[in-house]
Every structure is written in C-alpha cells, then in structure tokens.
Enzyme design. Structure first.
Site, PDB file in Angstrom:
ATOM      1  N   ASP A  37       0.873  -1.164   0.000  1.00 34.86           N
ATOM      2  CA  ASP A  37       0.000   0.000   0.000  1.00 34.86           C
ATOM      3  C   ASP A  37       0.916   1.222   0.000  1.00 34.86           C
ATOM      4  O   ASP A  37       1.738   1.381   0.908  1.00 34.86           O
ATOM      5  CB  ASP A  37      -0.873  -0.042   1.264  1.00 34.86           C
ATOM      6  CG  ASP A  37      -1.934   1.044   1.244  1.00 34.86           C
ATOM      7  OD1 ASP A  37      -1.687   2.114   0.636  1.00 34.86           O
ATOM      8  OD2 ASP A  37      -3.006   0.825   1.831  1.00 34.86           O
ATOM      9  N   PHE A  57       0.027   5.149 -10.451  1.00 30.55           N
ATOM     10  CA  PHE A  57      -1.394   4.979 -10.762  1.00 30.55           C
ATOM     11  C   PHE A  57      -2.236   4.790  -9.505  1.00 30.55           C
ATOM     12  O   PHE A  57      -3.446   4.985  -9.548  1.00 30.55           O
ATOM     13  CB  PHE A  57      -1.618   3.717 -11.613  1.00 30.55           C
ATOM     14  CG  PHE A  57      -1.058   3.769 -12.998  1.00 30.55           C
ATOM     15  CD1 PHE A  57      -1.669   4.523 -13.982  1.00 30.55           C
ATOM     16  CD2 PHE A  57       0.073   3.030 -13.338  1.00 30.55           C
ATOM     17  CE1 PHE A  57      -1.159   4.549 -15.277  1.00 30.55           C
ATOM     18  CE2 PHE A  57       0.580   3.058 -14.616  1.00 30.55           C
ATOM     19  CZ  PHE A  57      -0.036   3.815 -15.597  1.00 30.55           C
ATOM     20  N   SER A  91      -6.100  13.643 -15.024  1.00 25.42           N
ATOM     21  CA  SER A  91      -7.364  13.398 -15.712  1.00 25.42           C
ATOM     22  C   SER A  91      -7.877  14.670 -16.374  1.00 25.42           C
ATOM     23  O   SER A  91      -7.653  15.776 -15.875  1.00 25.42           O
ATOM     24  CB  SER A  91      -8.388  12.936 -14.674  1.00 25.42           C
ATOM     25  OG  SER A  91      -9.688  12.990 -15.204  1.00 25.42           O
ATOM     26  N   ALA A  92      -8.609  14.486 -17.462  1.00 26.83           N
ATOM     27  CA  ALA A  92      -9.247  15.610 -18.149  1.00 26.83           C
ATOM     28  C   ALA A  92     -10.315  16.250 -17.268  1.00 26.83           C
ATOM     29  O   ALA A  92     -10.818  17.322 -17.593  1.00 26.83           O
ATOM     30  CB  ALA A  92      -9.888  15.123 -19.437  1.00 26.83           C
ATOM     31  N   TYR A  99     -12.514  13.691  -5.673  1.00 26.18           N
ATOM     32  CA  TYR A  99     -11.658  12.933  -6.589  1.00 26.18           C
ATOM     33  C   TYR A  99     -10.920  13.891  -7.533  1.00 26.18           C
ATOM     34  O   TYR A  99      -9.694  13.843  -7.665  1.00 26.18           O
ATOM     35  CB  TYR A  99     -12.498  11.922  -7.400  1.00 26.18           C
ATOM     36  CG  TYR A  99     -11.853  11.521  -8.701  1.00 26.18           C
ATOM     37  CD1 TYR A  99     -10.814  10.600  -8.720  1.00 26.18           C
ATOM     38  CD2 TYR A  99     -12.257  12.102  -9.907  1.00 26.18           C
ATOM     39  CE1 TYR A  99     -10.189  10.260  -9.924  1.00 26.18           C
ATOM     40  CE2 TYR A  99     -11.649  11.776 -11.097  1.00 26.18           C
ATOM     41  CZ  TYR A  99     -10.614  10.851 -11.108  1.00 26.18           C
ATOM     42  OH  TYR A  99      -9.995  10.539 -12.291  1.00 26.18           O
ATOM     43  N   LYS A 136      -6.733  15.135  -8.030  1.00 26.64           N
ATOM     44  CA  LYS A 136      -5.935  15.187  -9.273  1.00 26.64           C
ATOM     45  C   LYS A 136      -5.262  16.560  -9.390  1.00 26.64           C
ATOM     46  O   LYS A 136      -4.078  16.669  -9.691  1.00 26.64           O
ATOM     47  CB  LYS A 136      -6.807  14.902 -10.501  1.00 26.64           C
ATOM     48  CG  LYS A 136      -7.308  13.466 -10.592  1.00 26.64           C
ATOM     49  CD  LYS A 136      -6.177  12.475 -10.753  1.00 26.64           C
ATOM     50  CE  LYS A 136      -6.640  11.032 -10.739  1.00 26.64           C
ATOM     51  NZ  LYS A 136      -5.561  10.053 -10.562  1.00 26.64           N
ATOM     52  N   ASN A 185     -19.520   2.714 -12.759  1.00 26.68           N
ATOM     53  CA  ASN A 185     -19.876   4.128 -12.882  1.00 26.68           C
ATOM     54  C   ASN A 185     -19.681   4.608 -14.312  1.00 26.68           C
ATOM     55  O   ASN A 185     -20.357   5.507 -14.774  1.00 26.68           O
ATOM     56  CB  ASN A 185     -18.976   4.994 -11.987  1.00 26.68           C
ATOM     57  CG  ASN A 185     -19.135   4.642 -10.532  1.00 26.68           C
ATOM     58  OD1 ASN A 185     -20.236   4.669 -10.019  1.00 26.68           O
ATOM     59  ND2 ASN A 185     -18.037   4.296  -9.873  1.00 26.68           N
ATOM     60  N   LEU A 242     -19.216   4.532 -18.524  1.00 22.39           N
ATOM     61  CA  LEU A 242     -20.118   4.102 -19.592  1.00 22.39           C
ATOM     62  C   LEU A 242     -19.787   2.713 -20.163  1.00 22.39           C
ATOM     63  O   LEU A 242     -20.660   1.845 -20.227  1.00 22.39           O
ATOM     64  CB  LEU A 242     -20.096   5.162 -20.711  1.00 22.39           C
ATOM     65  CG  LEU A 242     -20.959   4.862 -21.929  1.00 22.39           C
ATOM     66  CD1 LEU A 242     -22.434   4.755 -21.552  1.00 22.39           C
ATOM     67  CD2 LEU A 242     -20.769   5.949 -22.994  1.00 22.39           C
ATOM     68  N   ARG A 299     -27.107  13.146 -15.430  1.00 26.25           N
ATOM     69  CA  ARG A 299     -26.391  12.791 -14.199  1.00 26.25           C
ATOM     70  C   ARG A 299     -25.755  14.068 -13.642  1.00 26.25           C
ATOM     71  O   ARG A 299     -25.020  14.758 -14.368  1.00 26.25           O
ATOM     72  CB  ARG A 299     -25.294  11.752 -14.525  1.00 26.25           C
ATOM     73  CG  ARG A 299     -24.495  11.318 -13.325  1.00 26.25           C
ATOM     74  CD  ARG A 299     -23.571  10.155 -13.655  1.00 26.25           C
ATOM     75  NE  ARG A 299     -22.487  10.517 -14.562  1.00 26.25           N
ATOM     76  CZ  ARG A 299     -21.522   9.688 -14.938  1.00 26.25           C
ATOM     77  NH1 ARG A 299     -21.524   8.432 -14.514  1.00 26.25           N
ATOM     78  NH2 ARG A 299     -20.573  10.088 -15.762  1.00 26.25           N
ATOM     79  N   PRO A 300     -26.009  14.385 -12.365  1.00 27.41           N
ATOM     80  CA  PRO A 300     -25.426  15.617 -11.818  1.00 27.41           C
ATOM     81  C   PRO A 300     -23.902  15.606 -11.956  1.00 27.41           C
ATOM     82  O   PRO A 300     -23.276  14.569 -11.746  1.00 27.41           O
ATOM     83  CB  PRO A 300     -25.822  15.586 -10.336  1.00 27.41           C
ATOM     84  CG  PRO A 300     -26.919  14.586 -10.230  1.00 27.41           C
ATOM     85  CD  PRO A 300     -26.770  13.628 -11.359  1.00 27.41           C
TER      86      PRO A 300
END
Ligand code: UD1
Length: 358
Positions: free
Chosen positions: A78, A100, A144-145, A169, A173, A218, A220, A315-316
């Site tokens: 960990d 990652f 992340s974008a 989250y 980032k 979560n 698609l 989706r909010p």
C-alpha cells in the site's frame, strides 16, 4: 505487517536490473497500470509492480506475464504505508516511477471525501518523498481531463485553464498536479510529467487483461459490456437534451493500449533526458468527440448485437462536452492514438465475454 516473501511474489531476486531501463509501477495490477506494464515490457523496460489489490486482482499480473512472456516482480504494497514503500525503494533500482495507485470513483469521493484525500494525496506524497530521498529522478503522474471541467473553448489544450474541481476525486488530481509541479521546481533530482487522460476504454486485444470494476460500474463502457452480457438489465443514457448534435454528451474515448503507449513515450522522454521543463503536462486523447449514442451504435455494429437502453435524467456533475487537442502529445511525445473506436469497443466486449465465460 508487510512481508515480501509472504505477501508478494519476488521473482527476480538477485538479478541485477538496469536502473535506467526499470520502471516502478504503483497500481500496476489495475486497469491502466496493467496495460501500461505490458507496453513498457514490450518496449524493452523491466517493470516492478506494487499494488494493494484494493481495486484490482492478482490475475492481471498473470495476464501481464502471459502476454509478454516475462516475469514481473510483484509486491503487495500500500503506497500509503511509508515503511513498506521504503523497502521497495531499498530493494529495487529504478530511475522511473509511474504512479497509478489511487481511488477513482467520483460519486464515492463525494460521500467519503476523507477517504479520497487521505489515500490519493498521502500515497502520492509518499512516492515523491521516497524518490527525493533515494535519488530516483523521473515520475509520471496519472492525471485526468476532469481538471478542465466545463471548458469554454473546445478542444482543450494543456494551456486551457483548469476549473474549480467538482468532486474530491477531481480535487486530488489537481492537488497532486500542483504537488508535483512544486516538488519538481524545488528538488533538483525530480522531473515530472502529468498525463491528463480523457476517457480510457477497451481492453488488450488478447483479452487477458481489461477493466474489472467492482460492483455497479460508474463509467459508460463497463456498463455497456455488462448490459450486453446480461448482468445489467438496461443501460441508462444520462440525458439527451444537451447542446450537442444528438443531445447526448460528447467525450474523447481513448483506447487503453494507445493510452498505455503514451506512458512509454513519456518515460522514454524522461529517461533520454529530453524534457524541456522539469514538469510537463500532456493531454492523452484521440482528439475526436464521440456522443453517448454514437458509442452505443458503434458497439452494436462491431459486435453484432442489440443493447437495451433508455434515456433518463442528466447525471449531476456531467459536463456537456470535452475532448482533447492532442497536438502537444503528437508533436513532442511523438505519440498518436491508433486504434479505431470500433476496434476498441470490440476488445471491450471480447474481454467481458472472456471473464463472464460467454
Ligand atoms: C468520469 C468522471 C471523471 C473521471 C473519469 C474516469 C464523472 C462526472 N466524471 O468521466 O472525473 O476522470 O470518469 O474514467 O463521473 N453515461 C451514461 N450512462 C452510464 C454511464 C455514463 O449515459 O451508465 C454517460 C455520461 O453521462 C457521460 C459519458 O457516458 O456523458 C461518459 O461517462 P463516464 O464513462 O462516467 O465518464 P465521464 O463522466 O466522462
């Protein structure tokens, strides 16, 4: 208590590794980490994987070995555990680290922000600290974008201003990017690259590794493949009243193997000492916006099946559209996405079929 002999598989004991050509991959048993490990090995690197298996399976390590025909030293560690991490840095010689290991569920991060801040930030700071302490120069961070939020001008370049994060989250980032930038500035030894991923999808063409979400997906594509497999009854399309050609959101879906190869290009750049700045950022996407409905139709076409779906409320938190300007990655990393959306969606279905024994 951590014990490499008991908990991990130490396969390369006593074998000297070339530190310039060795990469420590934290979270290497996970979806992006396992595909990246394969491409690093294919490109001639040695890989050491650490993972706490909190959201991954040991089977993916077997998959990496089967695809590459190479042994991969793997330790259950960990990255929040400083002592365990220290042992890894003392045991292996490597110049580069790809980090990652992080939690990634947006909804869960809203419900349990402390879990996200603690895990994602402490693990990252531990890694950076060890690199500084043990003189390991190159770090690649999975960003992340999501940092672009709802951008005013599309496609987004690396210069597009980041927006206030809409989830813990997303905030981890942005904060990790800032930590990396500041540490690269301050500590002579450190060089960092942040890759801002758009929407990674698909699986390795061998179907030996792929995405394995726990519980209800979560994202698609895992929802699509699980619906096709009959595990989910019906796919919900979150809104068709957006200001886009067909009313559904636009995203930049990047093939997982292409994404993995972007990491190899970035590590090559760091190892070759070619970085122009001590901290660099690259968008990793295809540059092509694809709507939810287009993705569903392509999935049905290439896999010759019908997907039950219904349109539901938005989706909010979803942004209308985001896709990448990939010029910087294309020109500077010499990397470009290659697989088509159809090939990628075929690989996603092949993987789902293999793990469900369909
Ligand atoms: C999401 C995260 C993003 C994260 C990324 C990781 C949110 C708001 N954003 O991006 O921060 O970096 O995952 O891969 O969660 N969709 C449906 N039905 C579904 C699932 C999704 O219609 O069952 C739609 C969404 O509304 C969206 C598109 O599919 O338009 C892609 O969704 P998803 O795969 O969750 O990715 P993002 O939301 O873009």
């Amino acid at each position: 208590m951590y014990s490499p002999e008991k908990d991990g598989e130490v396969l390369l004991k006593g074998i000297k590794m070339d530190r310039k050509k060795t990469v420590l991959v934290s979270g290497g048993a996970g979806y992006i980490g396992s595909h990246t490990s394969v491409e690093l090995i294919n490109a001639g690197y040695d890989v050491v994987v650490i993972d706490n298996l909190s959201n991954s399976e040991k089977d993916s390590i077997e998959g990496i070995k089967r695809i590459t025909g190479k042994n991969v030293p793997f330790e259950i560690v960990d990255t929040c555990d400083q002592e365990a991490l220290k042992k890894v840095f003392e045991k292996y010689e490597f110049d580069s680290v790809i980090h990652f290991a992080a939690y990634k569920a947006v909804g869960e991060s809203m419900a349990e922000p402390l879990k996200y801040y603690t895990n994602n930030l402490i693990s990252f700071m531990n890694i950076v600290e060890m690199m500084k302490k043990y003189n390991r120069p190159n770090i690649l961070f999975s960003s992340s974008a999501t940092v672009y939020g709802e951008a005013e001008i599309l496609p987004v370049t690396e210069e597009t201003p980041r927006q206030a994060p809409t989830s813990p989250y997303g905030n981890t980032k942005q904060m990790s990017e800032d930590i990396l930038r500041d540490c690269c500035r301050a500590y002579a030894v450190l060089h960092g690259i942040a890759l801002r991923y758009f929407n990674p999808i698909g699986a390795h063409p061998s179907a030996l590794i792929g995405e394995l979400p726990r519980g209800v997906p979560n994202n698609l594509v895992p929802f699509v493949t699980q619906t096709a497999a009959g595990i989910r009854e019906c796919l919900s399309v979150f809104g068709n009243d957006y200001d886009t050609p067909d009313g559904t959101c636009l995203r930049d879906y990047i093939d997982i193997v292409d994404l993995a190869k972007a990491h190899v290009a970035a590590v090559n750049r760091m190892v070759a000492g070619k970085m122009e700045d001590k901290y660099e950022i690259f968008n990793i996407g295809t540059g092509n916006p694809v709507s939810v409905l287009e993705l569903l139709t392509t999935f049905e076409e290439v896999n010759q099946l019908k997907l039950p779906y219904k349109i539901v409320e938005r989706r909010p938190g979803d942004v209308t559209a985001v896709w990448a300007d990939t010029a910087k990655a294309n020109n500077i990393l010499g990397w470009k996405a290659e697989r088509t959306l159809g090939e990628t969606l075929k690989s996603a279905w092949e993987w789902e079929k293999r793990i469900r024994k369909i």
